[in-house]
Every structure is written in C-alpha cells, then in structure tokens.
Design an enzyme around this catalytic site. Structure first.
Site, PDB file in Angstrom:
ATOM      1  N   THR A  22      50.716 104.986 -38.807  1.00 43.95           N
ATOM      2  CA  THR A  22      51.457 103.855 -38.241  1.00 43.95           C
ATOM      3  C   THR A  22      52.851 104.299 -37.841  1.00 43.95           C
ATOM      4  O   THR A  22      53.422 105.233 -38.414  1.00 43.95           O
ATOM      5  CB  THR A  22      51.544 102.679 -39.234  1.00 43.95           C
ATOM      6  OG1 THR A  22      52.217 101.589 -38.603  1.00 43.95           O
ATOM      7  CG2 THR A  22      52.277 103.075 -40.501  1.00 43.95           C
ATOM      8  N   ARG A  23      53.387 103.623 -36.827  1.00 43.44           N
ATOM      9  CA  ARG A  23      54.782 103.801 -36.430  1.00 43.44           C
ATOM     10  C   ARG A  23      55.480 102.436 -36.373  1.00 43.44           C
ATOM     11  O   ARG A  23      56.584 102.319 -35.857  1.00 43.44           O
ATOM     12  CB  ARG A  23      54.886 104.501 -35.071  1.00 43.44           C
ATOM     13  CG  ARG A  23      54.154 103.840 -33.946  1.00 43.44           C
ATOM     14  CD  ARG A  23      54.418 104.514 -32.607  1.00 43.44           C
ATOM     15  NE  ARG A  23      54.940 103.571 -31.646  1.00 43.44           N
ATOM     16  CZ  ARG A  23      54.196 102.790 -30.881  1.00 43.44           C
ATOM     17  NH1 ARG A  23      52.882 102.819 -30.970  1.00 43.44           N
ATOM     18  NH2 ARG A  23      54.781 101.969 -30.028  1.00 43.44           N
TER      19      ARG A  23
ATOM     20  N   HIS B  33      52.106  94.494 -42.109  1.00 42.25           N
ATOM     21  CA  HIS B  33      52.064  93.122 -42.594  1.00 42.25           C
ATOM     22  C   HIS B  33      50.758  92.906 -43.374  1.00 42.25           C
ATOM     23  O   HIS B  33      50.034  93.863 -43.673  1.00 42.25           O
ATOM     24  CB  HIS B  33      52.190  92.156 -41.416  1.00 42.25           C
ATOM     25  CG  HIS B  33      53.468  92.341 -40.656  1.00 42.25           C
ATOM     26  ND1 HIS B  33      54.687  91.932 -41.148  1.00 42.25           N
ATOM     27  CD2 HIS B  33      53.734  92.943 -39.460  1.00 42.25           C
ATOM     28  CE1 HIS B  33      55.642  92.245 -40.283  1.00 42.25           C
ATOM     29  NE2 HIS B  33      55.087  92.856 -39.259  1.00 42.25           N
TER      30      HIS B  33
ATOM     31  N   HIS C  69      47.442  94.440 -42.133  1.00 42.12           N
ATOM     32  CA  HIS C  69      47.310  95.889 -42.304  1.00 42.12           C
ATOM     33  C   HIS C  69      46.906  96.225 -43.742  1.00 42.12           C
ATOM     34  O   HIS C  69      46.091  97.122 -43.979  1.00 42.12           O
ATOM     35  CB  HIS C  69      48.627  96.585 -41.960  1.00 42.12           C
ATOM     36  CG  HIS C  69      49.094  96.354 -40.565  1.00 42.12           C
ATOM     37  ND1 HIS C  69      50.085  95.449 -40.261  1.00 42.12           N
ATOM     38  CD2 HIS C  69      48.686  96.889 -39.384  1.00 42.12           C
ATOM     39  CE1 HIS C  69      50.288  95.451 -38.964  1.00 42.12           C
ATOM     40  NE2 HIS C  69      49.446  96.306 -38.400  1.00 42.12           N
TER      41      HIS C  69
ATOM     42  N   ARG D 112      42.509 100.745 -32.036  1.00 42.38           N
ATOM     43  CA  ARG D 112      42.336 100.439 -30.606  1.00 42.38           C
ATOM     44  C   ARG D 112      43.598 100.903 -29.894  1.00 42.38           C
ATOM     45  O   ARG D 112      44.706 100.680 -30.358  1.00 42.38           O
ATOM     46  CB  ARG D 112      42.139  98.942 -30.390  1.00 42.38           C
ATOM     47  CG  ARG D 112      40.846  98.386 -30.943  1.00 42.38           C
ATOM     48  CD  ARG D 112      40.763  96.879 -30.735  1.00 42.38           C
ATOM     49  NE  ARG D 112      40.474  96.513 -29.346  1.00 42.38           N
ATOM     50  CZ  ARG D 112      41.363  96.076 -28.472  1.00 42.38           C
ATOM     51  NH1 ARG D 112      42.623  95.939 -28.821  1.00 42.38           N
ATOM     52  NH2 ARG D 112      41.009  95.754 -27.247  1.00 42.38           N
ATOM     53  N   ASP D 113      43.420 101.588 -28.773  1.00 41.67           N
ATOM     54  CA  ASP D 113      44.544 102.144 -28.013  1.00 41.67           C
ATOM     55  C   ASP D 113      45.470 102.940 -28.930  1.00 41.67           C
ATOM     56  O   ASP D 113      46.687 102.778 -28.902  1.00 41.67           O
ATOM     57  CB  ASP D 113      45.317 101.027 -27.289  1.00 41.67           C
ATOM     58  CG  ASP D 113      46.270 101.589 -26.231  1.00 41.67           C
ATOM     59  OD1 ASP D 113      46.013 102.693 -25.725  1.00 41.67           O
ATOM     60  OD2 ASP D 113      47.270 100.919 -25.917  1.00 41.67           O
ATOM     61  N   HIS D 114      44.872 103.790 -29.736  1.00 39.46           N
ATOM     62  CA  HIS D 114      45.605 104.598 -30.707  1.00 39.46           C
ATOM     63  C   HIS D 114      46.673 105.441 -30.002  1.00 39.46           C
ATOM     64  O   HIS D 114      46.389 106.167 -29.054  1.00 39.46           O
ATOM     65  CB  HIS D 114      44.616 105.512 -31.448  1.00 39.46           C
ATOM     66  CG  HIS D 114      45.206 106.264 -32.585  1.00 39.46           C
ATOM     67  ND1 HIS D 114      45.013 105.898 -33.911  1.00 39.46           N
ATOM     68  CD2 HIS D 114      45.987 107.365 -32.625  1.00 39.46           C
ATOM     69  CE1 HIS D 114      45.638 106.754 -34.696  1.00 39.46           C
ATOM     70  NE2 HIS D 114      46.235 107.653 -33.937  1.00 39.46           N
TER      71      HIS D 114
ATOM     72  N   GLU E  40      86.470 109.031 -17.830  1.00 41.02           N
ATOM     73  CA  GLU E  40      87.438 110.124 -17.850  1.00 41.02           C
ATOM     74  C   GLU E  40      88.138 110.229 -19.193  1.00 41.02           C
ATOM     75  O   GLU E  40      88.393 111.315 -19.697  1.00 41.02           O
ATOM     76  CB  GLU E  40      88.472 109.914 -16.733  1.00 41.02           C
ATOM     77  CG  GLU E  40      87.917 110.165 -15.338  1.00 41.02           C
ATOM     78  CD  GLU E  40      87.333 111.572 -15.190  1.00 41.02           C
ATOM     79  OE1 GLU E  40      88.029 112.547 -15.504  1.00 41.02           O
ATOM     80  OE2 GLU E  40      86.163 111.687 -14.783  1.00 41.02           O
TER      81      GLU E  40
ATOM     82  N   VAL F  48      86.923 109.308 -22.119  1.00 48.25           N
ATOM     83  CA  VAL F  48      85.965 109.843 -23.095  1.00 48.25           C
ATOM     84  C   VAL F  48      85.824 111.343 -22.933  1.00 48.25           C
ATOM     85  O   VAL F  48      85.803 112.099 -23.907  1.00 48.25           O
ATOM     86  CB  VAL F  48      84.598 109.158 -22.941  1.00 48.25           C
ATOM     87  CG1 VAL F  48      83.540 109.856 -23.789  1.00 48.25           C
ATOM     88  CG2 VAL F  48      84.700 107.697 -23.348  1.00 48.25           C
TER      89      VAL F  48
ATOM     90  N   ARG G 199      78.646 116.805 -16.085  1.00 44.93           N
ATOM     91  CA  ARG G 199      78.629 115.334 -16.063  1.00 44.93           C
ATOM     92  C   ARG G 199      77.514 114.799 -16.970  1.00 44.93           C
ATOM     93  O   ARG G 199      77.706 113.827 -17.697  1.00 44.93           O
ATOM     94  CB  ARG G 199      78.402 114.834 -14.631  1.00 44.93           C
ATOM     95  CG  ARG G 199      79.561 115.032 -13.669  1.00 44.93           C
ATOM     96  CD  ARG G 199      79.215 114.418 -12.319  1.00 44.93           C
ATOM     97  NE  ARG G 199      80.217 114.666 -11.316  1.00 44.93           N
ATOM     98  CZ  ARG G 199      81.337 113.958 -11.171  1.00 44.93           C
ATOM     99  NH1 ARG G 199      81.566 112.951 -11.982  1.00 44.93           N
ATOM    100  NH2 ARG G 199      82.199 114.249 -10.225  1.00 44.93           N
TER     101      ARG G 199
ATOM    102  N   ALA H  57      78.863 108.344 -13.171  1.00 40.76           N
ATOM    103  CA  ALA H  57      77.428 108.548 -13.455  1.00 40.76           C
ATOM    104  C   ALA H  57      76.608 108.584 -12.170  1.00 40.76           C
ATOM    105  O   ALA H  57      75.790 107.705 -11.918  1.00 40.76           O
ATOM    106  CB  ALA H  57      76.915 107.451 -14.385  1.00 40.76           C
TER     107      ALA H  57
END
Length: 575
Positions: free
Chosen positions: A199-200, A204, A207, A293-295, A435, A437, A452, A479
C-alpha cells in the site's frame, strides 16, 4: 517455511566486517563521488539489503536492454524493472567515468559514503523506448514518464556495488527491516505462511477486513508492507500514513499482523510493477502477495483514460506464477452491509442488500471540510491522525507562483499580494522574489538554462516546506522554461502535504511594454552584450500552457489583479 529468495540466494550485501568496511571507507575518500538522487538512494538501499535480489548493482547495458524488452535479465532471470544509475555528460567528464573506474556513491542527505561501484559500462538509452516498453506509453501525464523526461540524466552507468554502510534513517527505525531481519523475525515467530499487503495509501476498516479474510482463508499471517520511499506526487506523506498504520495494527487479532516499512521508489508501472512487487515481497520472505485492481496504476492518461486495465496486473503476475513462486491473492473489493455491521466481498453480497461505501474523493472532501467520517468506514484513531495532518482547506498552506518577463510587474503584484494576505490574517505570509532568492541561496548562479533551473529547484524546495507548515507563499521568478515550472509544481504538490496547493499565475505583460518602461536599462545592457542569456533578448520565454490565471498590467491595474488572485484562492476554499 519462508519463501526462497528470487534467484535462489538472497544478495545481502550489507557489510558486517568492520575491518573491510573501514578499508572501503578509506578508499572511498580518494575516489570520485556521485551524490545520489532520492530515487537512486532508495534503489541502492534495496540492492544492498537484498530486496532486489538477484541484483548486485545497477544494471549494465546488456541487462538493461533485456529487461526493457523481455522483463528478464540477460541470464534469463525474471526481473521486470530497469534499475539504473543515471549520470550527466558533465559527471562523466568531471569524474573520468570509464570501464573499470571505481566511484563512491554518497547519501544526498548527509554526504556519507554508502557504497563503491565498479563501472562495467557507460551507455546511452532511448527515453521514448523505455517509456513505451516499461510504462506503456510516452505520455507525460504518467509521473514516471515526466520523471524520465525532466530528471533522468543522459547516460546510465552499470556495475556491481560494494557496501560500506546502509543508509541511515531517523524515522520509525523500529519498523524498518531488511529481508534478512524480516525472515529472521518470521522464523522466530514460526510464521510459515505470510500474506503481504502492498500500500501507498492510508488504510481503513475495509483494508483490515480484506487482509484478515485473506489470511484466515490461507491459515496465514499478515505483513503490512507499505512503501515509504518515493510514491505518486500528491500522495499522503509517509509520516501521516505510518501513524495510520500503527493505529490500525491494534485492530488486528492478536498475533496475526506485523508492520514493516519498505524504502521503495515506486514507478507506478502497473503490471510490470506488480511483478516487481511480488519479487520484492518474495525476497522479504512472504509466501503470498495481494495484487489489487489497477495495481500501482498512476491514474488517467492525457486522454482521460486509465493507463492500465483493471486486471492487467493480476494477469501478468499470473502469467509468471511458476517463476515467481509466490502465490498471488487477488484483491477483493469489500463493501459495508449496515444490516449486519460487517464487510463482505462485493461479489458475495446478496441481491438487493443495502451497501455503503465512501470513495477516496469523498473522503478527501470530508477531511478538507471537517465533515464527519462514520466509524463503519474507518476507525476513530485513524481519522484522528488524518485530521491532524490534513486540516480544512482554510487552514492549509499554498503557493502562488508568478512568472513573466523582467519588468512585467510580477514583483509589484507579489508585494501587493503580500500586503493583502497579511491584512486578512490567519496565516504567515512569505515572499520569495527570484533575484533576491538567487542572491541569498547561491549568489554564484548565473543566467544559463541549467543555472536558472537550479535556482528554481531551490525556490520550489523552500516554498514546499513553508506551505507544508501552513504558510501562504508568494514566489515570483521569470522562470522562462516549461520544464522548470513543471518541476516547481511537482515539488510543491508532492512534498507539500496538505500545503501542496499550487497556482501558476502568468503575468503576460507584453515584452515591448516591459522594455519601454525599463527605467534601470537592463534590457539595453542585454542588447549591448553586457548581460548574456537575458530572457526576451537572447533567450526565449516559453509561454505557460496551463496557467491557473493570466494577468497583464497593460490592461489591468494592480488592485484588480490582486483581487482576481484573492478570488482564485477563495474559489478554492483556501480563504
């Protein structure tokens, strides 16, 4: 009996001989250094511990090509994921990287020498081919494709590694096990069958019911083995998740479950990743592995469709079951039956029975709004820990990133915004002007593309840390490159926790206006050649493709621009 390691022998490379370790440490001081990226660090830790057995280092060209094309190492061993050490052309020139060279691999967090690699080869690779073959598509909506395009350097270095020491961890040390340690733990407890759960995400009640059911059907124990390395940008931070896992472990029958953390850098590669996860759990001693599912799926592609089919991962793991020698447990979708106050697999629910579910989207909405979460869905201790880390939107931090030409008005807008947000109160407000920073963090940085980019990396890191602490951050920088702006967004979204709220504001004041009102004469200096690499003179500005708001000081005054940004925050429930 714990499962045999993949390839038959656990490649535990961690040195336990202090004399040899001392000799290698002394040698490492006199070698060229490669400071690892966060992903390389995760990979090295699992190479050293044996989690990636049978690997003993980063893949050489032969193994890499074979894995990309056939899911096998060049000797025919099943291994679906390329494990590579990327370096730049500058690294090769600086370190003189050639076949036979020995290089020190260093921890990016404390500069400690972790291992020495003996270079077998240095090779180029095809990013598009790798993306299509390994990840299924060359689509930047896939986080690993974006990583491959924007962060992986031009060359790969292959070679075996010699361990000096394992990476140090200061968090949840008692929950971190190498494969050798976890196998010893199982043996001590006489656990002969172990069902591993990947798991990531927070866990609950569903599970818990799923894993308990899987274990009981197989007369096995449960290993909760969550990933605490790199996951998908925007995922719940691992500190919050581990506190949730610790809370839910108390809900398992006494002696049934064990929690151990896995320092893996996920690729979100769906079917290939599922096979990889099975190999890793096999190396850690598990005999069974739950494949969902959709591991390890990354979500939607650029066309709004799932990258992988819901059962692709289960099918691929099933295809290699004889070689994997770890039994796949298909994930069963569980649903709640209020009539009996229990969870059942959705395909076993009687026809017409009332069921209740809360989606991930609905859960996040309730957390953000402070709305109640019923105890049938989750446990009070779990919800409490989630609320601690994920306060309502009006208490979360955010980043407003203003981009545009020099003298476009972005700095004035940023300062006016700072005043407006300070006037409202409720959060600390931080102002980061490009500038300023650059001068504070690294005054030696110049105006090349890479310099940059490096400066924006620093701005992104500081912004994400401030936002995670609940601050309102206003950052303004020219940027000019889309890749750099993408890096800023990815860093803030992935590292900012509940403060990962990012808004890109394009200050689209026309270049001619910026030049004509430049009282300091900076554009004139650039045209004369006194300043090299100046955006709008000899460097192109790439117009943002997906700005959250576009403003222009030639058609709007500063108060109206500030008001439009405040409305953007209010619409997002952040004010």
């Amino acid at each position: 009996m714990a499962n045999a390691p993949h390839g038959g022998i656990l490649k535990d490379l961690v040195l336990r001989d202090e004399l040899i370790s001392g000799q290698l440490r002394k040698e490492a001081r006199n070698l060229g250094d490669i400071v690892l990226t966060e992903r390389q660090l995760c990979d090295l830790e699992l190479i050293l511990s044996g989690g990636f057995s049978p690997l003993e280092g980063f893949m050489n060209e032969s193994d890499y090509n074979s894995v990309v094309d056939t899911l096998r190492l060049s000797d025919g061993t099943l291994f679906p994921m390329p494990i590579t050490l990327d370096v730049s052309s500058d690294d090769i020139a600086r370190l003189g990287i050639t076949t036979g060279a020995r290089l020190t691999l260093r921890d990016p967090r404390d500069d400690e020498a972790l291992a020495i690699i003996t270079v077998e080869d240095v090779y180029t690779y095809d990013r598009v081919r790798e993306a299509i073959q390994v990840l299924g598509a060359d689509d930047p909506a896939h986080p690993s494709v974006a990583y491959l395009r924007n962060r992986v350097k031009e060359y790969y270095v292959g070679g075996k590694v010699q361990a000096i020491q394992a990476p140090s961890h200061f968090d949840y040390v008692a929950l971190r096990y190498t494969p050798t340690e976890l196998r010893t733990h199982f043996k001590k407890l006489s656990w002969h069958r172990v069902v591993a759960f990947q798991t990531r995400n927070p866990m609950h009640r569903a599970h818990r019911e799923l894993t308990v059911r899987a274990a009981r059907l197989r007369q096995a124990n449960v290993l909760i083995h969550p990933v605490v390395g790199l996951t998908k940008p925007g995922d719940v931070d691992h500190y919050t998740r581990v506190r949730v896992y610790e809370a839910i472990m108390a809900k398992y029958p006494n002696g049934m479950g064990h929690l151990a953390l896995l320092p893996l850098a996920m690729r979100m590669a769906g079917p290939r990743e599922a096979v990889w996860h099975a190999i890793i759990r096999k190396n850690f001693g598990a005999t069974h592995f739950i494949v969902g599912r959709d591991h390890a799926g990354p979500g939607k592609n650029s066309q709004g469709k799932d990258f992988y089919g819901p059962y692709d991962a289960q099918e691929l793991v099933g295809k290699y079951k004889d070689e994997l020698q770890i039994e796949m447990v298909p994930f069963q979708q569980m649903t709640y039956l209020p009539s009996t106050d229990e969870y059942q697999p959705i395909d076993e629910v009687p026809a017409g029975a009332q069921t209740l579910d809360i989606s991930g989207t609905e859960l996040r909405r309730r957390l953000k709004a402070g709305a109640p979460i019923p105890d049938w869905f989750s446990y009070e201790a779990v919800v409490r820990r989630l609320r601690e880390s994920y306060p309502p939107r009006n208490k979360q931090g955010f980043v407003l990133f203003l981009t545009g030409f020099y003298n476009s008005g972005k700095d004035v807008i940023a300062r006016a915004l700072q005043v407006a947000l300070n006037e409202q109160g409720g959060r600390s407000v931080s102002l980061l002007l490009g500038e300023a920073v650059k001068g504070d963090l690294n005054p030696k940085l110049g105006l090349t593309s890479e310099e940059r980019h490096e400066n924006l990396q620093r701005i992104a890191f500081v912004s994400s840390e401030l936002a995670r602490a609940g601050a309102a951050v206003i950052a303004a920088s020219i940027a000019p490159e889309e890749r750099s702006r993408g890096l800023v967004k990815d860093t803030i979204v992935s590292n900012g926790g509940a403060g990962g709220n990012f808004f890109l504001i394009h200050v689209a004041t026309p270049l001619e206006h910026c030049k004509s009102t430049d009282r300091r004469g900076v554009y004139a200096q650039a045209r004369s050649g006194a300043i090299k690499g100046f955006v709008g003179v000899d460097t192109e500005y790439e117009t943002p493709k997906k700005a959250d708001l576009v403003v222009d000081v030639t058609t709007q005054n500063i108060p109206s621009i500030v008001h439009s940004i405040i409305l953007l925050l209010e619409t997002s429930s952040l004010l």
